[in-house]
Design a protein around this motif. Structure first.
Motif, short mmCIF file in Angstrom:
data_model
loop_
_atom_site.label_atom_id
_atom_site.label_comp_id
_atom_site.label_asym_id
_atom_site.label_seq_id
_atom_site.Cartn_x
_atom_site.Cartn_y
_atom_site.Cartn_z
N VAL A 40 8.78 -1.34 18.45
CA VAL A 40 8.12 -2.07 17.57
C VAL A 40 7.07 -3.03 17.95
O VAL A 40 5.85 -3.18 17.79
CB VAL A 40 8.66 -2.62 16.52
N ARG A 41 7.58 -3.88 19.17
CA ARG A 41 6.72 -4.74 19.64
C ARG A 41 5.59 -4.49 20.47
O ARG A 41 4.44 -4.85 20.47
CB ARG A 41 7.54 -5.83 20.70
N ARG A 42 5.80 -3.06 21.03
CA ARG A 42 4.74 -2.53 21.95
C ARG A 42 3.54 -2.25 21.06
O ARG A 42 2.35 -2.21 21.41
CB ARG A 42 5.34 -1.13 22.75
N SER A 43 3.59 -1.99 19.65
CA SER A 43 2.91 -1.36 18.97
C SER A 43 1.73 -2.68 18.35
O SER A 43 0.65 -2.35 18.22
CB SER A 43 3.22 -0.63 17.59
N TYR A 44 2.10 -3.75 18.98
CA TYR A 44 1.15 -4.75 18.20
C TYR A 44 0.24 -5.30 19.49
O TYR A 44 -0.47 -6.37 19.60
CB TYR A 44 2.12 -6.00 17.90
N GLY A 45 0.47 -4.43 20.65
CA GLY A 45 -0.46 -4.76 22.02
C GLY A 45 -1.81 -3.91 21.85
O GLY A 45 -2.58 -4.02 22.55
N ARG A 46 -2.08 -3.27 20.61
CA ARG A 46 -2.97 -2.37 20.47
C ARG A 46 -4.27 -3.21 20.29
O ARG A 46 -4.27 -4.43 19.78
CB ARG A 46 -3.00 -1.56 19.21
N ALA A 62 -4.87 -4.08 5.55
CA ALA A 62 -3.95 -5.64 5.96
C ALA A 62 -2.95 -5.18 6.88
O ALA A 62 -2.24 -5.72 7.84
CB ALA A 62 -3.60 -6.33 4.74
N VAL A 63 -1.95 -4.04 6.50
CA VAL A 63 -0.88 -3.67 7.31
C VAL A 63 -1.08 -3.05 8.36
O VAL A 63 -0.66 -3.42 9.69
CB VAL A 63 0.16 -2.61 6.48
N ARG A 64 -2.32 -2.22 8.55
CA ARG A 64 -2.74 -1.80 9.77
C ARG A 64 -2.97 -2.68 10.86
O ARG A 64 -3.14 -2.65 12.04
CB ARG A 64 -3.89 -0.92 9.66
N ALA A 65 -3.63 -3.94 10.19
CA ALA A 65 -3.98 -5.09 11.25
C ALA A 65 -2.94 -6.09 11.41
O ALA A 65 -3.29 -6.92 12.21
CB ALA A 65 -5.09 -5.92 10.20
N GLY A 66 -1.76 -5.79 11.02
CA GLY A 66 -0.57 -6.74 11.67
C GLY A 66 -0.51 -7.93 10.74
O GLY A 66 0.14 -8.79 11.25
N CYS A 67 -0.95 -7.81 9.61
CA CYS A 67 -0.98 -9.33 8.84
C CYS A 67 0.22 -9.24 7.81
O CYS A 67 0.36 -10.12 7.32
CB CYS A 67 -2.44 -9.12 7.70
N VAL A 68 0.95 -8.22 7.89
CA VAL A 68 1.85 -8.39 6.77
C VAL A 68 3.24 -7.61 7.52
O VAL A 68 3.46 -6.52 8.17
CB VAL A 68 1.91 -7.32 5.47
N GLY A 69 4.46 -8.37 7.35
CA GLY A 69 5.71 -7.91 7.68
C GLY A 69 6.55 -7.62 6.71
O GLY A 69 6.36 -8.37 5.61
N LEU A 89 9.13 -9.26 11.68
CA LEU A 89 8.27 -10.46 12.45
C LEU A 89 7.81 -10.04 13.83
O LEU A 89 7.09 -11.03 14.21
CB LEU A 89 9.39 -11.71 12.29
N ALA A 90 7.89 -8.74 14.16
CA ALA A 90 7.60 -8.67 15.60
C ALA A 90 6.02 -8.98 15.94
O ALA A 90 5.70 -9.16 17.06
CB ALA A 90 7.94 -7.15 16.09
N GLY A 91 5.27 -8.68 14.85
CA GLY A 91 3.70 -8.97 15.13
C GLY A 91 3.33 -10.08 14.68
O GLY A 91 2.16 -10.41 14.62
N GLN A 92 4.22 -11.16 14.44
CA GLN A 92 3.89 -12.57 14.07
C GLN A 92 2.91 -12.64 12.77
O GLN A 92 1.91 -12.84 12.80
CB GLN A 92 3.15 -13.41 15.27
N PRO A 93 3.40 -11.86 11.52
CA PRO A 93 2.41 -11.60 10.59
C PRO A 93 2.25 -13.13 9.79
O PRO A 93 3.44 -13.52 9.45
CB PRO A 93 3.26 -10.68 9.46
N PRO A 94 1.20 -13.18 9.28
CA PRO A 94 0.96 -14.43 8.35
C PRO A 94 1.58 -14.29 6.97
O PRO A 94 1.84 -15.27 6.32
CB PRO A 94 -0.45 -14.62 8.24
N LEU A 95 1.95 -12.90 6.80
CA LEU A 95 2.62 -12.88 5.25
C LEU A 95 3.81 -11.96 5.39
O LEU A 95 3.81 -10.87 6.33
CB LEU A 95 1.60 -11.85 4.32
N LEU A 96 4.97 -12.48 5.02
CA LEU A 96 6.16 -11.74 4.92
C LEU A 96 6.75 -11.42 3.44
O LEU A 96 6.76 -12.51 2.92
CB LEU A 96 7.27 -12.62 5.74
N GLY A 102 0.75 -1.28 0.15
CA GLY A 102 0.15 -0.09 0.10
C GLY A 102 0.79 1.30 0.05
O GLY A 102 0.33 2.27 0.39
N LEU A 103 1.97 1.06 -0.40
CA LEU A 103 2.91 2.30 -0.49
C LEU A 103 2.86 3.02 -1.71
O LEU A 103 3.25 4.22 -1.72
CB LEU A 103 4.43 1.90 -0.25
N LEU A 104 2.17 2.73 -2.41
CA LEU A 104 1.79 3.46 -3.88
C LEU A 104 0.36 3.19 -4.48
O LEU A 104 -0.06 2.14 -4.24
CB LEU A 104 2.92 3.38 -5.01
#
Length: 299
Positions: free
Chosen positions: A100-106, A72-79, A149-156, A53-55
């Motif tokens: 970075v890890r703290r941001s996935y506690g939202r 998907a990025v905001r939901a933590g689905c992608v690293g 990988l900090a947010g355990q994304p299903p897609l890397l 989603g960068l362009l």
């Protein structure tokens, strides 16, 4: 039926007057390890940026696990590890990783990857107290992987992830990727290291001119290229252009490489000429041969 990790339909991206991605269709299932290959300017990095989603595409659509890329990025689905990714200066590795890890506690996001496992998986145990500015190129890549990988994304998504690594670092990196794939992570990587793609990827997507020109297992792409290569040691000055079946000859040091369309005829001809064939080796087409053949005529 589970959602695809990535589904791009008719994706078209322009950079000014340049058509970077041209009506691309690409579907990647959950748990696949996919290599994006092709020359500079093929559209690999632009495709990765569109998936993140960068362009904004000029046409077409991209869905990531059933969502728009930004969602998907905001939901933590992608690293992601991008080719020109950076790290904040004047900070220690552990501090950046903690932030970075703290941001996935939202609310609404999966929790962060447990720290000890994340550190062990990415091999950064000895780096947490080090200043970011003091990292080597390979160490920076490992830290960037940990952040991805900090947010355990299903897609890397990885864009030239091993470009700054030495041989040992690259080997360790791909061992990590195989472990992630075994855990069910979908890994999509763009690389110029074709031997890595050949060894690691379940599937190879070759791009040229912003389009997909081949898509399938590495073995299938290699088998589509006719001819084999006969290598052996030979003294300087010897020529082999007239040997049956030979379509090309090259020399590197004391080793001669003959491209041939008929291995048996070539070997019989060499033996009839009294060539000793020391250190003989016969190879099928490499993935590099296949990619060069596929992209050679594409503009």
């Amino acid at each position: 039926m589970p959602l695809d990790a990535l589904d791009a339909t008719g994706l078209t991206v322009r950079h000014g007057d340049v058509l970077a991605v041209d009506d691309l269709d690409l579907r990647i299932g959950r748990g696949e390890t996919v290599a994006l290959l092709g020359p500079n300017g093929a559209g690999k990095s632009t495709t990765v940026s569109a998936v993140l989603g960068l362009l904004r595409p000029a046409a077409g659509s991209v869905r990531v696990l059933g969502r728009a890329p930004a969602d998907a990025v905001r939901a933590g689905c992608v690293g992601a590890m991008l080719q020109h990714g950076g790290l904040p200066g004047e900070a220690r590795v552990g501090e950046v990783l903690h932030l970075v890890r703290r941001s996935y506690g939202r609310a609404g996001l999966a929790g962060a990857w447990p720290l000890d496992d994340l550190v062990a998986t990415t091999g950064i145990g000895g780096l947490l107290g080090r200043d970011v500015d003091a990292l080597s190129g390979g160490q920076r890549q490992r830290v960037l992987l940990a952040l991805a990988l900090a947010g355990q994304p299903p897609l890397l998504l990885l864009d030239e992830p091993t470009s700054a690594m030495d041989v040992e670092g690259r080997r360790a990196f791909w061992a990590t990727m195989r472990d992630l794939a075994a855990r069910g992570t979908t890994v999509v990587f763009a690389t110029h290291h074709l031997e890595e793609a050949d060894a690691v990827a379940d599937r190879v997507v070759v791009m040229a001119g912003g389009r997909v020109v081949a898509d399938g297992p590495s073995a299938g792409l290699r088998s589509a290229v006719a001819g084999r290569t006969v290598r052996f040691s030979a003294p300087d000055g010897a020529t082999f252009d007239r040997v049956p079946g030979v379509t090309g000859a090259s020399r590197l040091g004391g080793t001669v490489a003959l491209a041939t369309t008929d291995v048996e005829a070539t070997l019989r001809g060499l033996l009839a000429d009294g060539v000793p064939l020391a250190d003989l080796e016969v190879r099928g087409a490499s993935l590099e041969d296949a990619v060069l053949s596929l992209v050679g005529g594409v503009r």
